[in-house]
Motif scaffolding. Sequence first.
Motif, short mmCIF file in Angstrom:
data_model
loop_
_atom_site.label_atom_id
_atom_site.label_comp_id
_atom_site.label_asym_id
_atom_site.label_seq_id
_atom_site.Cartn_x
_atom_site.Cartn_y
_atom_site.Cartn_z
N ARG A 125 0.87 -1.18 0.00
CA ARG A 125 0.00 0.00 0.00
C ARG A 125 0.91 1.23 0.00
O ARG A 125 1.90 1.28 0.70
N ALA A 127 2.01 4.96 0.85
CA ALA A 127 1.79 5.97 1.89
C ALA A 127 2.70 7.14 1.61
O ALA A 127 3.60 7.05 0.78
N ILE A 145 -0.23 6.95 7.37
CA ILE A 145 -1.24 5.94 7.66
C ILE A 145 -0.86 5.24 8.97
O ILE A 145 0.29 5.25 9.37
N GLU A 147 -2.66 2.59 12.44
CA GLU A 147 -3.34 1.36 12.82
C GLU A 147 -4.69 1.20 12.12
O GLU A 147 -5.08 0.10 11.77
N ARG A 148 -5.36 2.33 11.88
CA ARG A 148 -6.64 2.30 11.19
C ARG A 148 -6.54 1.60 9.85
O ARG A 148 -7.47 0.97 9.38
N ASP A 149 -5.38 1.75 9.20
CA ASP A 149 -5.19 1.15 7.89
C ASP A 149 -4.50 -0.21 7.97
O ASP A 149 -4.08 -0.75 6.95
N GLY A 150 -4.33 -0.71 9.19
CA GLY A 150 -3.75 -2.03 9.33
C GLY A 150 -2.25 -2.06 9.45
O GLY A 150 -1.64 -3.12 9.33
N VAL A 151 -1.63 -0.93 9.69
CA VAL A 151 -0.18 -0.90 9.87
C VAL A 151 0.17 -1.57 11.19
O VAL A 151 -0.56 -1.45 12.17
N THR A 170 3.06 2.54 15.90
CA THR A 170 1.86 2.85 15.15
C THR A 170 0.94 3.70 15.99
O THR A 170 0.66 3.38 17.14
N THR A 173 -3.73 7.12 13.26
CA THR A 173 -3.77 7.57 11.87
C THR A 173 -2.39 7.91 11.30
O THR A 173 -2.27 8.18 10.12
N THR A 174 -1.36 7.95 12.14
CA THR A 174 0.00 8.15 11.64
C THR A 174 0.92 7.12 12.31
O THR A 174 0.56 6.56 13.33
N TRP A 276 2.63 -5.71 3.36
CA TRP A 276 2.03 -6.70 4.25
C TRP A 276 2.61 -8.04 3.85
O TRP A 276 2.17 -8.67 2.88
#
Lengths: 291, 162
Positions: A125, A127, A145, A147-151, A170, A173-174, A276
């Motif tokens: 993904r 970023a 990006i 935790e919201r985006d799965g980081v 993480t 959002t950042t 990922w």
Amino acid sequence: MVASRANSSNPARIPALGVRVLGAIALSILLMVLDHRQDHLSTVRQAVGVTVYPIQIVVDSPFRLWAWIRESTSDRNQLHLDLGRLQAERLLTSARLQRLAALEAENARLRGLLEARIRVRDDVRVAEIMAVDANPYRHNIVIDIGERDGVYDGQAIVDADGVVGQVIETGFTTSQAMLISDPSHALPVEVNRNGLRTIANGTGEFDSLDLPFLPNNADIRPGDLLVTSGLGGAFPSGYPVAVVRAVNRMPQRRFADVTATPSAALDQVREIMLIWSSANKPQREAEATDD
Amino acid sequence: MIRVRGSGRLPVIATIIVALMLMVVPLPDAAEPFRPDWVTLTLIYWAMTMPRTWSVGSAWIVGIVLDVAQGTILGQHALALSVVVFITVKFHLLVRVFPMQQLAATVFALLALYQFLLFWINGVAGVDAPAIAYWAPVLSGTLLWPVVSVFLRGVSSRVQLR
């Protein structure tokens, strides 16, 4: 404390100052021990991070605005040139990809014959690095990006040319990431030519990595490409890391002095890719094997 | 008194937020080590002028936010800021009447103590950093102190704190 209570009528005295500072010191030390020794405080960090996020956004926005203005006012000619270049590039890469697809299929078939585990393609993904400076003692970056985006912690970051670093923290959002050039970063690599395994350490300079554990008789020479070996578990294997720049063999020393130039432009990147890795995310592996 | 204190809080918080922003604004690589400790300077000023409202507790909270913003060990800046603000509050009556040079020397000492505490914690935690990362902010912070204090005095008189 007794003295301060006795003098509480004195307007110059701040009540219980000593107690407060002792409390603050004790609390800080407790937090530091917990944070340094174990990893229990990520929720605390995320909670406080909610207040930090708007600050980062505000600081980052003028840079973003400037980039947007420059993009939208770049003239037609330039855009035409860019378009032509990108189309040519796309043609080239898609031609290469065709070959790669055939090779990948062949590889899977051969691995099947050998009964080895079939490698799964990694999810990526894109970023952006935020124009925000982080830790003054480290080569850290802040990306947009979280935790919201799965980081997740330890996630690998690459750019178009090679490995950039890994996520170390993480937020919601950042996230913060450590570059491979940080002096405390070590990355398991192998020489692409012959599979020689070693470790690439950061040096604190953007344009140089150190390979400290290669014996004098190791088969390595300038120009060798180093790729991730995947042995540390954090990075998927096979991503380019650096190109060996100099090999100094010193007979009186146990190890050769090998330096390498990172493939990624660590101090210039703005867009990066998070990977990922199939090895790290079992549930993603299941998804990825479907296609 | 209480009413005035309550209404005066917002502008102070605004200055602290601006200071936090200045701590994360990207600087050119050469200037980066010389980034002054804006948050420390701001908190020293407010602890000096309004020690009852802005004291150790608020310094600690701001320190935690700074730790998260910079990704340092949680509690590092909180500890250093609490100690520096504690000393400031302890001697605020004395420091307030100091002439400019003496005040600058005091701020220099406070910033040096602040950086020493950070250095010390880094040493215990095993974080390696070049020496310039510690002494450069002390110098630039002391040089910028007059500007910061004049600006903050403007803020405090504008909102009628006293």
